[in-house]
Motif scaffolding. Structure first.
Motif, mmCIF file in Angstrom:
data_model
loop_
_atom_site.group_PDB
_atom_site.id
_atom_site.type_symbol
_atom_site.label_atom_id
_atom_site.label_comp_id
_atom_site.label_asym_id
_atom_site.label_seq_id
_atom_site.Cartn_x
_atom_site.Cartn_y
_atom_site.Cartn_z
ATOM 1 N N ARG A 141 44.657 53.037 19.225
ATOM 2 C CA ARG A 141 44.980 54.467 19.286
ATOM 3 C C ARG A 141 46.128 54.760 18.326
ATOM 4 N N PRO A 142 46.183 55.978 17.769
ATOM 5 C CA PRO A 142 47.310 56.309 16.881
ATOM 6 C C PRO A 142 48.640 56.261 17.628
ATOM 7 N N ASP A 143 49.674 55.794 16.917
ATOM 8 C CA ASP A 143 51.039 55.867 17.459
ATOM 9 C C ASP A 143 51.535 57.304 17.395
ATOM 10 N N PHE A 187 42.050 71.558 18.848
ATOM 11 C CA PHE A 187 43.161 70.701 18.420
ATOM 12 C C PHE A 187 44.418 70.998 19.244
ATOM 13 N N LEU A 188 44.675 72.281 19.509
ATOM 14 C CA LEU A 188 45.879 72.617 20.285
ATOM 15 C C LEU A 188 45.760 72.103 21.718
ATOM 16 N N ALA A 193 47.420 68.196 25.873
ATOM 17 C CA ALA A 193 47.054 67.153 26.841
ATOM 18 C C ALA A 193 47.765 65.832 26.566
ATOM 19 N N GLU A 194 48.106 65.581 25.286
ATOM 20 C CA GLU A 194 48.746 64.300 24.937
ATOM 21 C C GLU A 194 50.002 64.549 24.102
ATOM 22 N N PRO A 195 51.007 65.194 24.706
ATOM 23 C CA PRO A 195 52.194 65.569 23.919
ATOM 24 C C PRO A 195 53.000 64.368 23.438
ATOM 25 N N GLU A 196 52.877 63.226 24.118
ATOM 26 C CA GLU A 196 53.648 62.053 23.687
ATOM 27 C C GLU A 196 53.081 61.462 22.392
ATOM 28 N N ARG A 197 51.805 61.668 22.151
ATOM 29 C CA ARG A 197 51.174 61.148 20.921
ATOM 30 C C ARG A 197 51.138 62.196 19.806
ATOM 31 N N CYS A 198 50.994 63.463 20.168
ATOM 32 C CA CYS A 198 50.704 64.500 19.166
ATOM 33 C C CYS A 198 51.920 65.385 18.886
#
Ligand code: T5A
Length: 241
Positions: A141-143, A187-188, A193-198
């Motif tokens: 998964r992307p960092d 995308f938003l 949903a994944e604020p720690e990654r995005c």
């Protein structure tokens, strides 16, 4: 676009996987190039730049089919399967080897594009796509995912300007505005949903302002990455792209 194996016995700091996402003409390629330059020239990092669909010879062949529109009659789920097939080869042959080699992989689009284009905009059920993603991507998964956000009209106007310069619109650029509006919302929603990654970046600003916002996001999310690399991280590796 090939990653080289680490020399035997070399210390192998963990690689970092950073993806760029957003709608058409959001400025991903422009900003990926700028971040790669900063990481190489200022921080002395080893960087692999790549893109999806594509990045390997086999995945580029699938890209040609997808962007020509030849797969469109099969429907968005079949297209999602083809994007996943390209992604599997890309991960196996380029992304994972580079990460194992301690390199920084900057990728223009990744699995979030399938969620947004084939899912939010194309109508394929989210659970189906997540199951496909689990199989295709596994634990790679992307960092960090930088989502360049701007009104679809603005992104499409940039793409149209390119078309006026002689480049034909591809399969997805040619979709109606409603598709691109759903895409932006998709995308938003991923970012929410994944604020720690995005990290959502305002892509409507000047290229310089977008670049500054991206540097700030990278510094905040991956501390130290933009600082000069320690000597051990500079040795024993070659830039692969
Ligand atoms: N796709 C992909 C799926 O449907 N599912 C998937 O799973 C995946 C992986 C890929 C297509 O495939 C779809 C999405 C896409 O439709 P592509 O050719 O790679 O096709 O298309 P994009 O990724 O959309 O690439 P674009 O080149 O269209 O957009 P970029 O990279 O976001 O934008 P960029 O940097 O090339 O800039 C576009 C133009 O705007 C200018 C640039 O100079 C350029 O002319 N620009 C700016 N102008 C003003 N202000 C700024 N801040 C600017 N930044 C760039």
């Amino acid at each position: 676009m090939t990653a080289r194996p680490a020399p035997p016995g070399a210390a192998s700091p963990p690689g970092r996987f950073i993806t760029f996402e957003g709608g058409e003409g959001a400025g991903k390629s422009t900003q990926l190039g700028r971040l790669a330059r900063t990481l190489r020239e200022t921080a002395g990092r080893h960087v692999v730049t790549t893109r999806e669909p594509g990045g390997t010879e086999r995945a580029e062949a699938i890209r040609a089919a997808l962007l020509s529109g030849v797969a469109k009659p099969y429907g968005p789920f079949a297209e999602a399967l083809l994007f996943a097939a390209a992604r599997i080869d890309h991960l196996d042959r380029l992304i994972r080897p580079a990460l194992r080699n301690g390199e920084i992989v900057l990728c223009d689009r990744f699995a979030d594009s399938t969620r947004a284009y084939q899912g939010a905009a194309g109508g394929v059920e989210a659970g189906t796509l997540l199951a496909l993603e689990r199989v295709a991507v596994g634990s790679t998964r992307p960092d960090l995912t930088l989502i360049l956000d701007l009104p679809p009209e603005a992104g499409l106007a940039r793409a149209r300007a390119r078309a006026a310069a002689g480049e034909a619109p591809d399969r997805f650029e040619a979709e109606a505005l409603a598709f691109h509006t759903r895409l932006r919302e998709g995308f938003l929603a991923i970012a929410a949903a994944e604020p720690e990654r995005c990290a959502v970046i305002d892509g409507a600003q000047s290229p310089e302002a977008v670049e500054a916002a991206i540097r700030a996001a990278v510094s905040a999310r991956l501390p130290g990455l933009l600082l000069e690399a320690p000597a051990s991280a500079r040795e024993g590796r070659d830039d692969a792209a």
